[in-house]
Design an enzyme around this catalytic site. Structure first.
Site, PDB file in Angstrom:
ATOM      1  N   LYS A  15       0.836  -1.213   0.000  1.00 39.61           N
ATOM      2  CA  LYS A  15       0.000   0.000   0.000  1.00 39.61           C
ATOM      3  C   LYS A  15       0.867   1.258   0.000  1.00 39.61           C
ATOM      4  O   LYS A  15       0.536   2.250  -0.647  1.00 39.61           O
ATOM      5  CB  LYS A  15      -0.938   0.034   1.221  1.00 39.61           C
ATOM      6  CG  LYS A  15      -2.005  -1.029   1.177  1.00 39.61           C
ATOM      7  CD  LYS A  15      -3.049  -0.730   0.119  1.00 39.61           C
ATOM      8  CE  LYS A  15      -4.049  -1.853   0.018  1.00 39.61           C
ATOM      9  NZ  LYS A  15      -4.778  -1.918  -1.210  1.00 39.61           N
ATOM     10  N   LYS A  63      -2.362 -12.247  -9.374  1.00 35.72           N
ATOM     11  CA  LYS A  63      -3.519 -12.279  -8.475  1.00 35.72           C
ATOM     12  C   LYS A  63      -4.730 -11.570  -9.053  1.00 35.72           C
ATOM     13  O   LYS A  63      -4.617 -10.465  -9.572  1.00 35.72           O
ATOM     14  CB  LYS A  63      -3.114 -11.606  -7.152  1.00 35.72           C
ATOM     15  CG  LYS A  63      -4.126 -11.775  -6.051  1.00 35.72           C
ATOM     16  CD  LYS A  63      -3.751 -10.977  -4.826  1.00 35.72           C
ATOM     17  CE  LYS A  63      -5.005 -10.614  -4.056  1.00 35.72           C
ATOM     18  NZ  LYS A  63      -4.808  -9.582  -3.072  1.00 35.72           N
ATOM     19  N   LYS A  85      -9.716  -6.678  -6.894  1.00 34.05           N
ATOM     20  CA  LYS A  85     -10.643  -5.602  -7.259  1.00 34.05           C
ATOM     21  C   LYS A  85      -9.909  -4.376  -7.796  1.00 34.05           C
ATOM     22  O   LYS A  85     -10.404  -3.650  -8.625  1.00 34.05           O
ATOM     23  CB  LYS A  85     -11.438  -5.171  -6.011  1.00 34.05           C
ATOM     24  CG  LYS A  85     -12.560  -6.125  -5.694  1.00 34.05           C
ATOM     25  CD  LYS A  85     -13.236  -5.738  -4.390  1.00 34.05           C
ATOM     26  CE  LYS A  85     -12.824  -6.704  -3.308  1.00 34.05           C
ATOM     27  NZ  LYS A  85     -13.839  -7.167  -2.420  1.00 34.05           N
TER      28      LYS A  85
HETATM   29  P1  TYM Z   1     -10.642  -8.933   0.884  1.00 32.15           P
HETATM   30  O1  TYM Z   1     -11.968  -8.353   0.670  1.00 32.15           O
HETATM   31  O2  TYM Z   1      -9.463  -8.285   0.253  1.00 32.15           O
HETATM   32  O3  TYM Z   1     -10.628 -10.440   0.423  1.00 32.15           O
HETATM   33  C1  TYM Z   1     -11.613 -11.324   0.906  1.00 32.15           C
HETATM   34  C2  TYM Z   1     -11.148 -12.758   0.811  1.00 32.15           C
HETATM   35  O4  TYM Z   1     -10.870 -13.103  -0.550  1.00 32.15           O
HETATM   36  C3  TYM Z   1      -9.588 -13.678  -0.649  1.00 32.15           C
HETATM   37  N1  TYM Z   1      -8.990 -13.348  -1.950  1.00 32.15           N
HETATM   38  C4  TYM Z   1      -8.395 -14.241  -2.740  1.00 32.15           C
HETATM   39  N2  TYM Z   1      -8.190 -15.561  -2.605  1.00 32.15           N
HETATM   40  C5  TYM Z   1      -7.581 -16.198  -3.613  1.00 32.15           C
HETATM   41  N3  TYM Z   1      -7.162 -15.595  -4.750  1.00 32.15           N
HETATM   42  C6  TYM Z   1      -7.338 -14.265  -4.928  1.00 32.15           C
HETATM   43  N4  TYM Z   1      -6.946 -13.685  -6.056  1.00 32.15           N
HETATM   44  C7  TYM Z   1      -7.976 -13.535  -3.902  1.00 32.15           C
HETATM   45  N5  TYM Z   1      -8.321 -12.218  -3.746  1.00 32.15           N
HETATM   46  C8  TYM Z   1      -8.938 -12.131  -2.542  1.00 32.15           C
HETATM   47  C9  TYM Z   1      -8.792 -13.081   0.499  1.00 32.15           C
HETATM   48  O5  TYM Z   1      -7.709 -13.916   0.837  1.00 32.15           O
HETATM   49  C10 TYM Z   1      -9.837 -13.016   1.579  1.00 32.15           C
HETATM   50  O6  TYM Z   1      -9.944 -14.240   2.254  1.00 32.15           O
HETATM   51  N6  TYM Z   1      -8.486  -8.668   5.203  1.00 32.15           N
HETATM   52  C11 TYM Z   1      -9.530  -9.498   4.623  1.00 32.15           C
HETATM   53  C12 TYM Z   1     -10.887  -9.172   5.204  1.00 32.15           C
HETATM   54  C13 TYM Z   1     -10.938  -9.416   6.662  1.00 32.15           C
HETATM   55  C14 TYM Z   1     -10.842 -10.678   7.312  1.00 32.15           C
HETATM   56  C15 TYM Z   1     -10.907 -10.396   8.707  1.00 32.15           C
HETATM   57  C16 TYM Z   1     -10.695 -11.983   6.857  1.00 32.15           C
HETATM   58  C17 TYM Z   1     -11.068  -8.466   7.627  1.00 32.15           C
HETATM   59  N7  TYM Z   1     -11.050  -9.083   8.866  1.00 32.15           N
HETATM   60  C18 TYM Z   1     -10.850 -11.441   9.666  1.00 32.15           C
HETATM   61  C19 TYM Z   1     -10.637 -12.995   7.812  1.00 32.15           C
HETATM   62  C20 TYM Z   1     -10.712 -12.734   9.185  1.00 32.15           C
HETATM   63  C21 TYM Z   1      -9.445  -9.344   3.113  1.00 32.15           C
HETATM   64  O7  TYM Z   1      -8.446  -9.544   2.542  1.00 32.15           O
HETATM   65  O8  TYM Z   1     -10.513  -8.961   2.459  1.00 32.15           O
END
Ligand code: TYM
Length: 332
Positions: free
Chosen positions: A113, A196, A199
């Site tokens: 970031k 990867k 979004k």
């Molecule tokens: P976020 O919204 O970025 O992603 C949500 C989930 O999607 C998975 N993910 C992927 N998995 C495989 N390949 C990809 N290309 C890919 N892109 C996204 C992420 O690994 C995630 O599991 N920080 C978390 C949100 C969060 C969270 C938590 C998760 C906040 N608090 C507590 C678990 C426990 C996140 O990355 O959101």
């Protein structure tokens, strides 16, 4: 016997893409019967990107609709909004007192970031891992279904939990593990040749569960490829490996084998591979999109589901925060 506790969430920063689905949401759905599940919409975490009030609300609502359309069942799982649980913020504060600048600055997602948005390196980004730890530890979860990119955050959660337990000489928190049904954590690649799907990775990189068939076809037909294999059985370059990875998640093993064999014999035509991938993808995504459309208009039941989730999540969080406050030394 008490069921093991599971907790995870997705940030409402846009529609759910296949990375979210195969890395996280598919596991949420499969875990509902065997575990005591808490699945939330991470709307506090999405504030690091400064959404407008309208976007904050609408995106969170959309994630709820998409959770339900993918098969989350409010009768089986506790589905709630992160911001409906202020106990999380209290635990976040407590954990931050024992989270150190050096370790937070070394987190890969933070360093990314800093590079991507040097003008918005806010404290919320720095303490993203402590908020995530608070989400998980507030329910004393043992398993956290996430994609590969979250592995380091889970490691930090264990560090914070362990540090708290040692400091107060009490096993308040279990040490949670990242979880995927296949064993290995998943990383779904993007269509632009990048490692990867995400979004914020740019137009055409991600396939969303809200994409119309024509959009899915267009994105896949434009996916990056090379000029074709030149030697039998050669290693695939990343962009080609990416297409095969996507094929593996939505197509039959026979289909994968068929194109793999053509590739190994240098007879593959990427146009054919893409057409097949696009059709299998449309067949996979379209039923989900249809369910999204059906659920979207049922305002009353969406509200009921959020209220129910809030109450159940609150019950679990209140127990933990009362214990934590007592252990730290707060007495009523
Ligand atoms: P976020 O919204 O970025 O992603 C949500 C989930 O999607 C998975 N993910 C992927 N998995 C495989 N390949 C990809 N290309 C890919 N892109 C996204 C992420 O690994 C995630 O599991 N920080 C978390 C949100 C969060 C969270 C938590 C998760 C906040 N608090 C507590 C678990 C426990 C996140 O990355 O959101």
């Amino acid at each position: 016997m008490n069921k093991e506790i599971v907790c995870s969430g997705i940030r409402p920063t846009g529609n759910i893409h296949l990375g979210n689905y195969f890395g996280a949401l598919r596991n949420f759905v499969k875990m509902q019967d065997e575990y005591n599940c808490f699945f939330f919409i991470a709307d506090y975490h999405s504030l690091t990107t400064h959404p407008t009030p309208e976007n904050l609300y609408n995106n969170a609502r959309q994630i709820l609709v998409q959770y339900l359309a993918c098969g989350l069942d409010p009768e089986k799982s506790t589905i709630y909004l992160q911001s409906d649980l202020p106990e999380t913020i209290e635990l976040y504060l407590f954990l931050n007192m024992n989270a150190y600048l050096g370790e937070l600055e070394r987190v890969t997602s933070f360093k990314d970031k800093v590079r991507q948005q040097p003008n918005n390196v806010n404290a919320g980004l720095l303490t993203y891992p402590t908020l995530m730890a608070a989400d998980i530890l507030i329910h004393k979860a043992a398993k956290v279904p996430v994609g590969k990119d979250q592995e380091q955050h889970l490691e930090m959660t264990r560090t914070f939990a362990n540090r708290f337990n040692n400091m107060y000489k009490k096993e308040v928190f279990p040490l949670p593990q990242a979880f995927n049904f296949g064993g290995e954590l998943v990383k779904i690649p993007g269509l632009d040749g990048s490692g990867k799907m995400g979004k914020s990775e740019g137009e055409g990189n991600a396939l969303f569960i809200t994409d119309e068939p024509s959009v899915i076809r267009k994105k896949i037909m434009r996916a990056k490829t090379d000029s074709g294999p030149e030697q039998m059985n050669q290693t695939k370059p990343q962009e080609i490996e990416n297409l095969f990875t996507l094929l593996k998640v939505v197509s039959t093993p026979d289909t994968v084998e068929y194109f793999d064999d053509l590739y190994n014999r240098c007879q593959i035509r990427y146009g054919d591979l893409k057409k097949q991938l696009a059709e299998d993808m449309v067949n996979f995504i379209s039923p989900i999109t249809e369910r999204i459309n059906a659920i979207n208009s049922d305002e009353a039941s969406l509200k009921r589901i959020m209220d129910m989730g809030k109450e159940k999540a609150h019950e679990s969080a209140r127990r933990t925060i009362e214990e934590v406050r007592h252990v730290i030394g707060y007495r009523n």
